[in-house]
Design a protein around this motif. Sequence first.
Motif, PDB file in Angstrom:
ATOM      1  N   PHE A 108       8.965   9.170  -6.033  1.00 10.99           N
ATOM      2  CA  PHE A 108       7.938   9.230  -5.001  1.00 10.99           C
ATOM      3  C   PHE A 108       6.612   8.803  -5.635  1.00 10.99           C
ATOM      4  O   PHE A 108       6.414   8.946  -6.846  1.00 10.99           O
ATOM      5  CB  PHE A 108       7.785  10.649  -4.447  1.00 10.99           C
ATOM      6  N   PHE A 109       5.675   8.324  -4.798  1.00 11.04           N
ATOM      7  CA  PHE A 109       4.387   7.869  -5.306  1.00 11.04           C
ATOM      8  C   PHE A 109       3.265   8.469  -4.468  1.00 11.04           C
ATOM      9  O   PHE A 109       3.287   8.392  -3.237  1.00 11.04           O
ATOM     10  CB  PHE A 109       4.304   6.334  -5.269  1.00 11.04           C
ATOM     11  N   HIS A 144      10.326   3.139   2.175  1.00  8.56           N
ATOM     12  CA  HIS A 144      11.734   2.786   2.015  1.00  8.56           C
ATOM     13  C   HIS A 144      12.370   2.481   3.377  1.00  8.56           C
ATOM     14  O   HIS A 144      13.080   1.489   3.541  1.00  8.56           O
ATOM     15  CB  HIS A 144      12.485   3.936   1.334  1.00  8.56           C
ATOM     16  N   TYR A 157       2.626  12.547   0.448  1.00  6.07           N
ATOM     17  CA  TYR A 157       3.091  11.376  -0.304  1.00  6.07           C
ATOM     18  C   TYR A 157       4.610  11.246  -0.265  1.00  6.07           C
ATOM     19  O   TYR A 157       5.144  10.137  -0.346  1.00  6.07           O
ATOM     20  CB  TYR A 157       2.538  11.348  -1.726  1.00  6.07           C
ATOM     21  N   THR A 216       6.201   7.745   0.978  1.00 10.24           N
ATOM     22  CA  THR A 216       7.183   6.999   0.190  1.00 10.24           C
ATOM     23  C   THR A 216       8.464   6.794   0.983  1.00 10.24           C
ATOM     24  O   THR A 216       9.039   5.699   0.995  1.00 10.24           O
ATOM     25  CB  THR A 216       7.485   7.732  -1.127  1.00 10.24           C
ATOM     26  N   PRO A 262       6.733   1.163  -6.750  1.00  8.72           N
ATOM     27  CA  PRO A 262       6.925   1.336  -5.297  1.00  8.72           C
ATOM     28  C   PRO A 262       7.627   0.148  -4.652  1.00  8.72           C
ATOM     29  O   PRO A 262       7.488  -1.005  -5.094  1.00  8.72           O
ATOM     30  CB  PRO A 262       5.493   1.481  -4.774  1.00  8.72           C
TER      31      PRO A 262
END
Length: 520
Positions: free
Chosen positions: A240-241, A281, A273, A277, A194
């Motif tokens: 994505f996390f 960013h 999520y 994410t 991440p």
Amino acid sequence: MLAQTLLALLPLFASVLAQGDDGSISGPTSSASAAGYSCDPTQCKLPNCNCASTDPPGGLDPSVVPQFVVFTADDAVQSYTIDAINQFLAQRKNPNGCPPKMTYFTSLNYTNYTLVTDWFVAGNEIADHTMTHVGSPPQEEINGNLIALNALAGIPLSEIKGFRAPYLNYTAETLKMLHDTEFLYDSSASASIPVTDPGTDAFWPYTLDYGMANDCLSVDNICKGQPKLPGFWEVPMYAFFDERGVVGPHLMDPWLDAPNGQSAINDTATLEYMQTTFTAHYKNKRQPIGLYTHPIHVSTTYPGVNPPNSTINMINQFLDWAQNQQDVWIVSNEQLLDWVRNPVPASQLNNIDSFKCSTPQVDSSMQICNGMPQNEAGLLSHCDFPDFPFFTCYGCPVIAPTVDNPNPAQQVPDGEQARFRLPANCSTPFWDPIAGKCICTASTCAFTDDSRPIGPNGANLTGGGTGQSTGDAAATQSSSPYVPFNGQGSGALSITSGVVPALVFGALLGVASVFRLGRL
């Protein structure tokens, strides 16, 4: 006939369902110590060299940097895959009023070449994904794809700039082959940590002048300064996390994954999520985020594939939400690299040609097989091969293309002459393959640009969504059919009446592809 075809393919379906996912990762694929990466920014300078860095290129402050959402698709190009993409992108606009463009990593099994031509002429990027979808591909798989796309889809070799390895299975040798073949970039490596983690590998696209900095834990003989490939770019795929953080990554087709360690797909949790994410960013250094898709899995027009309406609506809801943020652009890899090599504030993106609404100016009444549906009606060649038929503007080969023979001799019907392949000095929409001439000269080939101004002071800084994300998925797909050329023509999928039987037949045959490849 339909039932017999599907029954014949059932054994193939059963054998493929057991195959692994393509594009999934389960944890970090790199680390700072494994990368052993060092780059000299005083020597490595844009536009042809860029160090792997989490900071925006060109020294720009993140507050003026566009937030790019990269949209890509992998595998065969058929009517149902274009349908699937259109339900997410067709009615969207970027902040300058232009339709979003995307990158299609094209493999040739079950591909209808005329749709590749149409998709490219509509402004999208066509990239290489090997001929027959093999991981760690040999040179002939990569080069054969280039040859066939050029010969049968009329894609200029100079415009096929990117590569993605099937299954994301590449080696150091793959990267060296791509560099030697003069590709501009690869996009097979994962950004697997991440952006909020101090050890993140979410680097902006970078050149391999100083080696790779991603996938050091998963690919042998890369990183620690290798391989050194000057001017060759890596465009990382940004994961994505979910709420598990670094051990909960989701890369390709995240909506097919069970989130947060659960045992079932949950669209609400996936949307959460994805938004989290994206926000990480957006509020940090604005590294790109990506929707990396296998369109077949969200196709509503593919036989036997029935994606949940909730999933389609969720993806549209994410894009609607993202586009409501300021300075968010949905782009292709090609556009992303154009910006990275010439970074400017978001307010100046209209100064980069690939971000404009460029439409080829070809009289709609002219009969010319050029990738514009209103011009090519009745002019396509039908290549009726038993394994997978296709249409093309460039004449049917005597046999279907293979790795050993990607450009077979052309079959010429009685009373006709061979069609002329695209030369290097003419653009696809202006080339007449039947007459063998360019309908304009370098100084007269015209494009119109319908971009609206973008700029500071709150002017045109957000894009536009479908307006259907909370409604029925069928409405999302059909309420306003995609029109690729400024309101002219009948749309990317409405080619000619003669094409439809081949597309249907190709779709049936493509069922084998989807179940053979799993999530490829």
